[in-house]
Design a protein around this motif. Structure first.
Motif, PDB file in Angstrom:
ATOM      1  N   UNK A  87       0.809  -1.224   0.000  1.00  0.00           N
ATOM      2  CA  UNK A  87       0.000   0.000   0.000  1.00  0.00           C
ATOM      3  C   UNK A  87       0.842   1.274   0.000  1.00  0.00           C
ATOM      4  N   UNK A  88       2.119   1.158  -0.340  1.00  0.00           N
ATOM      5  CA  UNK A  88       2.978   2.347  -0.362  1.00  0.00           C
ATOM      6  C   UNK A  88       2.449   3.374  -1.363  1.00  0.00           C
ATOM      7  N   UNK A  89       1.940   2.895  -2.506  1.00  0.00           N
ATOM      8  CA  UNK A  89       1.440   3.814  -3.536  1.00  0.00           C
ATOM      9  C   UNK A  89       0.317   4.699  -2.993  1.00  0.00           C
ATOM     10  N   UNK A  90      -0.530   4.153  -2.112  1.00  0.00           N
ATOM     11  CA  UNK A  90      -1.634   4.941  -1.531  1.00  0.00           C
ATOM     12  C   UNK A  90      -1.088   6.078  -0.675  1.00  0.00           C
ATOM     13  N   UNK A  91      -0.025   5.783   0.090  1.00  0.00           N
ATOM     14  CA  UNK A  91       0.564   6.814   0.943  1.00  0.00           C
ATOM     15  C   UNK A  91       1.236   7.884   0.083  1.00  0.00           C
ATOM     16  N   UNK A  92       1.936   7.458  -0.940  1.00  0.00           N
ATOM     17  CA  UNK A  92       2.592   8.422  -1.835  1.00  0.00           C
ATOM     18  C   UNK A  92       1.570   9.328  -2.515  1.00  0.00           C
ATOM     19  N   UNK A  93       0.440   8.715  -2.898  1.00  0.00           N
ATOM     20  CA  UNK A  93      -0.616   9.498  -3.534  1.00  0.00           C
ATOM     21  C   UNK A  93      -1.159  10.550  -2.579  1.00  0.00           C
ATOM     22  N   UNK A  94      -1.339  10.172  -1.290  1.00  0.00           N
ATOM     23  CA  UNK A  94      -1.813  11.149  -0.295  1.00  0.00           C
ATOM     24  C   UNK A  94      -0.808  12.277  -0.124  1.00  0.00           C
ATOM     25  N   UNK A  95       0.472  11.916  -0.119  1.00  0.00           N
ATOM     26  CA  UNK A  95       1.520  12.945   0.012  1.00  0.00           C
ATOM     27  C   UNK A  95       1.521  13.892  -1.184  1.00  0.00           C
ATOM     28  N   UNK A  96       1.429  13.307  -2.380  1.00  0.00           N
ATOM     29  CA  UNK A  96       1.461  14.148  -3.585  1.00  0.00           C
ATOM     30  C   UNK A  96       0.193  14.984  -3.718  1.00  0.00           C
ATOM     31  N   UNK A  97      -0.881  14.552  -3.042  1.00  0.00           N
ATOM     32  CA  UNK A  97      -2.124  15.319  -3.068  1.00  0.00           C
ATOM     33  C   UNK A  97      -2.164  16.440  -2.046  1.00  0.00           C
ATOM     34  N   UNK A  98      -1.075  16.636  -1.347  1.00  0.00           N
ATOM     35  CA  UNK A  98      -0.974  17.756  -0.410  1.00  0.00           C
ATOM     36  C   UNK A  98      -1.520  17.472   0.977  1.00  0.00           C
ATOM     37  N   UNK A  99      -1.837  16.226   1.282  1.00  0.00           N
ATOM     38  CA  UNK A  99      -2.366  15.904   2.607  1.00  0.00           C
ATOM     39  C   UNK A  99      -1.238  15.834   3.634  1.00  0.00           C
ATOM     40  N   UNK A 100      -1.600  16.174   4.859  1.00  0.00           N
ATOM     41  CA  UNK A 100      -0.641  16.015   5.957  1.00  0.00           C
ATOM     42  C   UNK A 100      -0.677  14.549   6.384  1.00  0.00           C
ATOM     43  N   UNK A 101       0.368  13.801   6.047  1.00  0.00           N
ATOM     44  CA  UNK A 101       0.425  12.372   6.337  1.00  0.00           C
ATOM     45  C   UNK A 101       1.189  12.168   7.631  1.00  0.00           C
ATOM     46  N   UNK A 102       0.516  11.586   8.627  1.00  0.00           N
ATOM     47  CA  UNK A 102       1.146  11.351   9.922  1.00  0.00           C
ATOM     48  C   UNK A 102       1.217   9.849  10.182  1.00  0.00           C
ATOM     49  N   UNK A 103       2.268   9.434  10.871  1.00  0.00           N
ATOM     50  CA  UNK A 103       2.511   8.000  11.071  1.00  0.00           C
ATOM     51  C   UNK A 103       2.382   7.616  12.530  1.00  0.00           C
ATOM     52  N   UNK A 104       1.776   6.422  12.720  1.00  0.00           N
ATOM     53  CA  UNK A 104       1.733   5.783  14.029  1.00  0.00           C
ATOM     54  C   UNK A 104       2.647   4.568  13.935  1.00  0.00           C
ATOM     55  N   UNK A 105       3.720   4.550  14.713  1.00  0.00           N
ATOM     56  CA  UNK A 105       4.760   3.529  14.569  1.00  0.00           C
ATOM     57  C   UNK A 105       4.640   2.514  15.695  1.00  0.00           C
ATOM     58  N   UNK A 106       4.371   1.252  15.329  1.00  0.00           N
ATOM     59  CA  UNK A 106       4.220   0.186  16.322  1.00  0.00           C
ATOM     60  C   UNK A 106       5.504   0.036  17.138  1.00  0.00           C
ATOM     61  N   UNK A 107       5.382  -0.181  18.457  1.00  0.00           N
ATOM     62  CA  UNK A 107       6.578  -0.269  19.308  1.00  0.00           C
ATOM     63  C   UNK A 107       7.507  -1.429  18.971  1.00  0.00           C
ATOM     64  N   UNK A 108       7.041  -2.369  18.126  1.00  0.00           N
ATOM     65  CA  UNK A 108       7.911  -3.475  17.701  1.00  0.00           C
ATOM     66  C   UNK A 108       9.054  -2.982  16.822  1.00  0.00           C
TER      67      UNK A 108
END
Length: 557
Positions: A60-81
């Motif tokens: 699903x990397x392409x979906x995240x890249x698309x959100x970034x290129x669309x100007x959205x503020x993309x924030x990440x939740x990083x699992x403690x693992x």
């Protein structure tokens, strides 16, 4: 949706995925393994155990890249693992790398886990449930909903740490695009199932591949944020270690691994467990044993130590959140699977060559624990007869034996030490062997000259249809000798042509006799002709003389 996909050309019918699938949600058709989506609990075991790398996780990397290129503020939740998956990487290093990828902000999911811990403690304090099962693991939730709906009421009606944290991020960054990054496949399904909290889920494998594509490496950085106790969540017993556990009524139990979870769920349904809070994780070792950890980081002990060392002793400081916002509803899901009658199961077993209970080996080679489970799978079009290896082996051996036993050609199989491993009836008749057992495992020199077998093995050149006279048996044979170095055997095929040779000799004798008679007839005929010619010659001469004398007499007159 196909969260797990099949690389068709890689599947080799080893059935390892079925053997390890805890719910047997895999169908074999066209010699290919296919995941049955409505039965799958997305534990990812098939992805991990597949020796041919025939399973792949939806990227699903392409979906995240698309959100970034669309100007959205993309924030990440990083699992403690992440502390186990990326050795020596701090949350500060992770935030730095993600910002270079294009993320607006990143924070560890353990912050959201603190909210979940508080809700679990409230449920225990309220005491409304005899048994409470943690609802952090979506695979466990799905397992209960699909296969043990009687236990749905015991699931803690609380958001998972991923959902709670992404909800917190959306509150802090309105209209942001949330991305959870962790070691789990099942989280992709959870995000799709409960819309509005988590927009996309990436696995650690996807993140690693993306970082490598961009040439981004983690930089050593010291953390500026406090260490939190809920960083322990991805380890076995980690949830319990973050809870106060001060209730005298409840006992506390940690269960990991799908098989162990199933056993515990059954005990709960049967009423064997009561007044207990059960932490459940489908993966052995909990989330650090997740299927989407980078392959080189599936080290249970080392990973546990890494997470344990990185966790703090105190709780994260989080704002109070209305419990209503953290509520999550679970409903049982009905699986529509046709079940055969006992009579139909028996019929299928008979077709598999299982005509009596003692023939039901329950060897598990097909992937199913028992032959009867396999028969049910056949009825449900999830399996076929050819998946029974003992059945196929017996059938192949029987077919092979029939061919060897009934062929008119003599067949003898030797090992590389030229010892007889197999000999059929026709070969025994050629070489006057009463019983095959008389010669099995004995040197072939007892019945045949081994020279040509040795020559074929040494040169690697097989012999085909060579006429040989076996003087000791008074027989002619057409001999074919084949060496198979892969199986370390030499096979001789002997076609008895003795009668053909005798018939040929008889035809030769008849031919010779005929020629002799013909010569005599011709000779006699020639003599007769000569005698006739001689007699004719004398008669003609006499006639000539008489006519001449007559002519002269007439002339004188």
């Amino acid at each position: 949706m196909d969260y797990l996909q099949l690389k068709k050309l890689n599947c080799k019918n080893c059935y390892k995925c079925i053997r390890h699938c805890p719910v047997k949600s895999i169908k074999f058709s066209g010699n290919q393994a296919n995941i049955i989506n409505d039965e799958c609990i997305l534990c990812g075991t098939c992805f991990v155990v597949c020796p041919q790398n025939a399973k792949q996780i939806r990227n699903d990397v392409a979906k995240v890249r698309e959100a970034m290129s669309g100007g959205k503020r993309v924030v990440a939740s990083i699992a403690p693992a992440f502390a186990a998956n990326y050795e020596g990487v701090t949350i500060a290093s992770m935030q730095d790398a993600l910002k270079r990828l294009g993320f607006y902000f990143a924070e560890e999911t353990a912050v959201g886990a603190q909210l979940v811990t508080s809700e679990y403690e409230k449920l225990i304090q309220e005491g409304g449930h005899s048994v409470i099962i943690s609802s952090c693991c979506n695979t466990v939730n799905t397992l209960i909903q699909k296969y043990y709906p009687g236990a749905v009421k015991y699931l803690a009606d609380v958001l998972s740490p991923m959902q709670a944290h992404c909800q917190k991020l959306k509150d802090e960054y309105p209209d942001c695009y949330t991305v959870f990054i962790g070691p789990c496949i099942s989280k992709k399904e959870e995000a799709d199932k409960y819309k509005g909290l988590v927009d996309t889920v990436l696995t650690f494998e996807e993140l690693t591949e993306w970082l490598n594509e961009e040439g981004i490496e983690f930089r050593p950085m010291e953390d500026t944020v406090e260490k939190g106790l809920t960083r322990l969540y991805p380890t076995s017993g980690g949830i319990l270690r973050t809870m106060s556990r001060n209730s005298e009524r409840y006992s506390y139990l940690s269960v990991d691994g799908t098989d162990n979870c199933i056993a515990a769920i059954k005990d709960v349904i049967d009423g064997k467990i009561s007044d207990c809070f059960i932490e459940m994780s489908a993966c052995a070792g909990s989330c650090i044993g997740g299927p989407a950890m980078d392959k080189e980081h599936r080290q249970p002990v080392t990973d546990f130590v890494a997470v344990d060392k990185y966790a703090g002793k105190e709780r994260f400081k989080t704002p109070e959140v209305d419990s209503a916002k953290l509520k999550k509803e679970f409903k049982g899901e009905i699986l529509h699977r046709a079940m055969p009658s006992s009579r139909i199961i028996e019929e299928i077993l008979h077709k598999m060559g299982k005509t009596s209970p003692d023939q039901e080996l329950n060897c598990g080679s097909c992937g199913y624990d028992t032959c009867r489970e396999k028969a049910i799978a056949v009825y449900q079009n999830k399996a076929d007869f050819t998946m029974c290896l003992p059945f196929l082996k017996e059938k192949a051996e029987s077919f092979s034996d029939k061919i060897i036993r009934n062929t008119p050609n003599g067949i003898i199989v030797l090992n590389e030490e030229l010892e007889v491993q197999q000999i059929n009836k026709s070969a025994c008749e050629i070489m006057n062997v009463k019983n095959p057992s008389d010669i099995l495992n004995s040197p072939v020199v007892r019945i045949l000259n081994p020279l040509e077998f040795i020559t074929v093995m040494d040169t690697g050149r097989n012999i085909h249809d060579k006429k040989v006279y076996l003087a000791e048996y008074g027989k002619y044979v057409e001999e074919t000798i084949i060496y198979d170095p892969e199986y370390h055997i030499v096979m001789g095929i002997l076609r008895d042509i003795t009668q053909e040779e005798k018939d040929k000799e008889k035809r030769g004798e008849i031919c010779s006799n005929t020629i002799e008679i013909t010569d005599k007839v011709i000779e006699k005929q020639m003599r007769t002709v000569q005698e006739i010619a001689s007699l004719l010659g004398e008669t003609v001469a006499e006639t000539k003389v008489a006519l001449t004398n007559l002519k002269e007499s007439l002339s004188d007159e």
